[in-house]
Design a protein around this motif. Structure first.
Motif, mmCIF file in Angstrom:
data_model
loop_
_atom_site.group_PDB
_atom_site.id
_atom_site.type_symbol
_atom_site.label_atom_id
_atom_site.label_comp_id
_atom_site.label_asym_id
_atom_site.label_seq_id
_atom_site.Cartn_x
_atom_site.Cartn_y
_atom_site.Cartn_z
ATOM 1 N N ASP A 74 31.110 49.273 40.535
ATOM 2 C CA ASP A 74 30.574 49.384 39.209
ATOM 3 C C ASP A 74 31.033 49.940 38.201
ATOM 4 O O ASP A 74 30.985 49.441 37.006
ATOM 5 N N ALA A 75 31.809 50.890 38.390
ATOM 6 C CA ALA A 75 32.491 51.673 37.331
ATOM 7 C C ALA A 75 33.669 50.688 36.723
ATOM 8 O O ALA A 75 34.044 50.883 35.618
ATOM 9 N N PHE A 76 33.893 49.782 37.437
ATOM 10 C CA PHE A 76 34.982 48.701 37.022
ATOM 11 C C PHE A 76 34.151 47.363 36.798
ATOM 12 O O PHE A 76 34.754 46.905 35.525
ATOM 13 N N VAL A 77 33.193 47.030 37.337
ATOM 14 C CA VAL A 77 32.823 45.688 36.994
ATOM 15 C C VAL A 77 31.490 45.543 36.280
ATOM 16 O O VAL A 77 31.026 44.273 35.848
ATOM 17 N N ASP A 78 30.991 46.627 36.101
ATOM 18 C CA ASP A 78 29.773 46.466 35.506
ATOM 19 C C ASP A 78 29.606 47.427 34.119
ATOM 20 O O ASP A 78 28.720 47.726 33.731
ATOM 21 N N ARG A 79 30.706 47.305 33.311
ATOM 22 C CA ARG A 79 31.016 48.280 32.007
ATOM 23 C C ARG A 79 30.135 47.662 31.078
ATOM 24 O O ARG A 79 30.026 48.166 30.140
ATOM 25 N N CYS A 80 29.893 46.256 30.871
ATOM 26 C CA CYS A 80 29.289 45.635 29.754
ATOM 27 C C CYS A 80 28.524 44.451 30.450
ATOM 28 O O CYS A 80 28.701 43.765 31.230
ATOM 29 N N GLU A 81 27.459 43.863 29.369
ATOM 30 C CA GLU A 81 26.634 42.668 29.811
ATOM 31 C C GLU A 81 27.652 41.610 29.982
ATOM 32 O O GLU A 81 28.733 41.431 29.243
ATOM 33 N N GLY A 82 27.727 40.869 31.002
ATOM 34 C CA GLY A 82 28.617 39.624 31.384
ATOM 35 C C GLY A 82 29.665 40.029 32.281
ATOM 36 O O GLY A 82 30.368 39.296 32.556
ATOM 37 N N GLY A 83 29.675 41.755 32.405
ATOM 38 C CA GLY A 83 30.911 42.219 33.399
ATOM 39 C C GLY A 83 32.244 41.813 33.020
ATOM 40 O O GLY A 83 32.481 41.628 31.893
ATOM 41 N N LEU A 84 33.185 41.391 34.017
ATOM 42 C CA LEU A 84 34.326 41.225 33.776
ATOM 43 C C LEU A 84 34.975 39.575 33.773
ATOM 44 O O LEU A 84 33.997 38.737 34.386
ATOM 45 N N GLU A 85 36.034 39.227 33.110
ATOM 46 C CA GLU A 85 36.610 37.824 33.487
ATOM 47 C C GLU A 85 38.006 38.011 33.550
ATOM 48 O O GLU A 85 38.854 38.914 33.212
ATOM 49 N N VAL A 86 38.536 36.985 34.174
ATOM 50 C CA VAL A 86 39.954 36.840 34.439
ATOM 51 C C VAL A 86 40.541 36.394 33.207
ATOM 52 O O VAL A 86 40.074 35.332 32.899
ATOM 53 N N ILE A 87 41.676 36.669 32.697
ATOM 54 C CA ILE A 87 42.373 36.138 31.386
ATOM 55 C C ILE A 87 43.701 35.711 31.984
ATOM 56 O O ILE A 87 44.653 36.299 32.876
ATOM 57 N N GLY A 88 44.195 34.425 31.713
ATOM 58 C CA GLY A 88 45.361 34.021 31.760
ATOM 59 C C GLY A 88 45.404 33.505 33.376
ATOM 60 O O GLY A 88 44.404 33.493 33.953
ATOM 61 N N GLY A 89 46.490 33.232 33.962
ATOM 62 C CA GLY A 89 46.591 32.673 35.269
ATOM 63 C C GLY A 89 46.797 33.872 36.312
ATOM 64 O O GLY A 89 46.652 34.786 35.974
ATOM 65 N N SER A 90 47.287 33.236 37.727
ATOM 66 C CA SER A 90 47.561 34.491 38.542
ATOM 67 C C SER A 90 49.225 34.427 38.581
ATOM 68 O O SER A 90 49.690 33.620 38.548
ATOM 69 N N HIS A 91 49.508 35.846 39.351
ATOM 70 C CA HIS A 91 50.817 35.893 39.332
ATOM 71 C C HIS A 91 50.827 36.047 41.053
ATOM 72 O O HIS A 91 50.182 36.762 41.561
#
Ligand code: FES
Ligand SMILES: [Fe+2]
Length: 442
Positions: free
Chosen positions: A171-188
């Motif tokens: 949660d310290a990583f994924v629940d820091r704000c309302e809406g959580g995380l999102e992936v930006i850009g593509g994948s490497h």
């Protein structure tokens, strides 16, 4: 015959048999007993936001498709046509109404149901029961705060139970704000000549390599007005914690440090992560918001991330001597544009196929794999004894079993869990037998 499994990992004495990184028979058993029974990260919600969007990935070496359904739910199924087993979809990601096999044209809908067979009346004169020949569904599917996981084993416990005492750290990583995380850009994505466990274990448990392996990168990356010295990567292991979960997950971080994130990914994202996002202290409390710095983590078996640097990756196994790394940059959904852009560039520079720190790590893993080609090297036990028997469970600020940040407590937890699963122990046995139980000393 594979060597006696019970002797491969000795958590009581902190030793590892190097054959766990090279042996073909162990690898086959690993696919069966570890990867086909664990909860594996498949995709993040933000990667398939709209109906019809999909990505293709792997569970162990099994290819799977993860697709957003018309009703907003997610389905995951084998990326394998039921006719002759052709890979159904060869794209990395996309948007579609259905998946049509390029061999003979059998067509499956977004949920993996077989919906069309070319020349059905003419060719299958006795009929074919399409309902029976849908793609094989991933047995269990669950989402935690936007992270979609799958599991082939119907007897595996629910995802929330599997994340267990690691959830507080996750949660310290994924629940820091309302809406959580999102992936930006593509994948490497890149193929790498080393066993996947070197990478998974390092992200689980190894802060110890950072001041040494990454010393030259730190000097090169440091802005002119910043000294990349011991204050940034403290050499005092009491200034941080390492955590191990009985489920094999692990993490470590500094509780006090210089501007370690500023050094690696740049000042704006570093400051945003450590105090710049006003919601975080309210949601997570002071210790999780401000005193977990330069964090590394692995969710057992092969899903790893570096909060703050915000790279997230899966180490896909490709035989005992090779892995395929899939890496993404993620960001708080409330982060401003300049933080997103700086994180994107910071990750390209540090933790990508051409990233400076990535190459430091990769050199170590591939060299070990080369050394283990040797007959004698394969019989020489490896030392994982750092901090052995010195863990504690009553830290006032950090829950669960912890130790100092320079430690191999989480490595022993990781390999201990791996060995337990490899042995084929049932989930009933696994649930009640923490891998470190015999190690604990008061
Ligand atoms: S293998 Fe897919 S249609 Fe024949
Ligand atoms: Fe590293």
């Amino acid at each position: 015959m594979h060597p006696d499994i019970s002797s491969l990992v000795d958590t009581r004495n902190g030793t590892l048999d190097p054959r766990i990184f090279v042996d073909e028979e162990i690898y086959k058993l690993e696919l069966k007993n570890v990867f086909a029974r664990s909860w594996l990260f498949l995709a993040h919600d933000s990667q398939l936001a709209k109906p019809g969007e999909y990505i293709t990935t792997f569970m162990g070496e099994d290819p799977v498709i993860v697709a957003r359904q018309k009703d907003g739910s997610v389905a995951a199924f084998m990326n394998q046509c039921r006719h002759r087993g052709m890979r159904l979809c060869r794209a990395d990601l996309g948007k579609t109404k259905n998946f049509s096999c390029t061999y003979h044209g059998w067509t499956y809908d977004l949920g993996g149901r077989l919906v069309n067979v070319p020349s059905e009346d003419d060719a299958y004169r006795n009929g074919i029961d399409k309902a029976e020949w849908g793609a094989i569904k991933v047995t269990q599917l669950a989402t935690y705060k936007g992270f979609i996981f799958g599991n082939w084993d119907p007897t595996a416990p629910p995802l929330t139970e599997y994340l267990g005492d690691f959830t507080w750290y996750f949660d310290a990583f994924v629940d820091r704000c309302e809406g959580g995380l999102e992936v930006i850009g593509g994948s490497h994505k890149w193929v790498f000549p080393a066993n996947w466990k070197f990478a998974a274990e390092q992200f689980c448990s190894d802060m110890y390599h950072v001041p040494i392996s990454h010393a030259s990168a730190a000097l090169a990356l440091a802005p002119d007005d910043m000294e990349a010295d011991a204050e940034i990567f403290p050499l005092d292991g009491t200034l941080g914690r390492q955590f191990t979960s009985p489920w094999g997950h692990g993490t470590g971080f500094f509780t006090e440090s210089g501007d370690v994130l500023g050094l690696i990914v740049g000042r704006e994202p570093g400051e945003w992560f450590q105090g710049g996002n006003p919601e975080v202290v309210d949601r997570l409390g002071t210790h999780r918001a401000l005193n977990m710095r330069g964090m590394h983590a692995t969710i057992f078996p092969n899903f790893s991330f570096l909060p703050g640097i915000n790279t997230m990756r899966v180490w896909h196994p490709k035989g005992p001597n090779e892995m395929e790394v899939w890496a993404w940059t993620v960001v708080d959904s409330s982060a401003p544009p300049e933080v997103r852009e700086r994180l994107r560039i910071g990750n390209l520079r540090t933790f990508s196929a051409g990233g400076m720190l990535e190459q430091d790590d990769g050199e170590n893993w591939s060299e070990i794999q080369q050394v283990l080609r040797g007959h004698v090297a394969r019989q020489t036990p490896l030392n994982a004894q750092m901090g052995l028997g010195l863990d504690w469970d009553d830290d006032p600020n950090f829950p669960g079993r912890v130790n100092r940040v320079y430690c191999e407590t989480a490595a022993r937890g990781f390999y201990g869990r791996w060995a337990q699963m490899l042995s084929g122990a049932s989930w009933d046995e696994l649930a009640v037998t923490p891998p470190l139980e015999s190690v604990r000393q008061s």
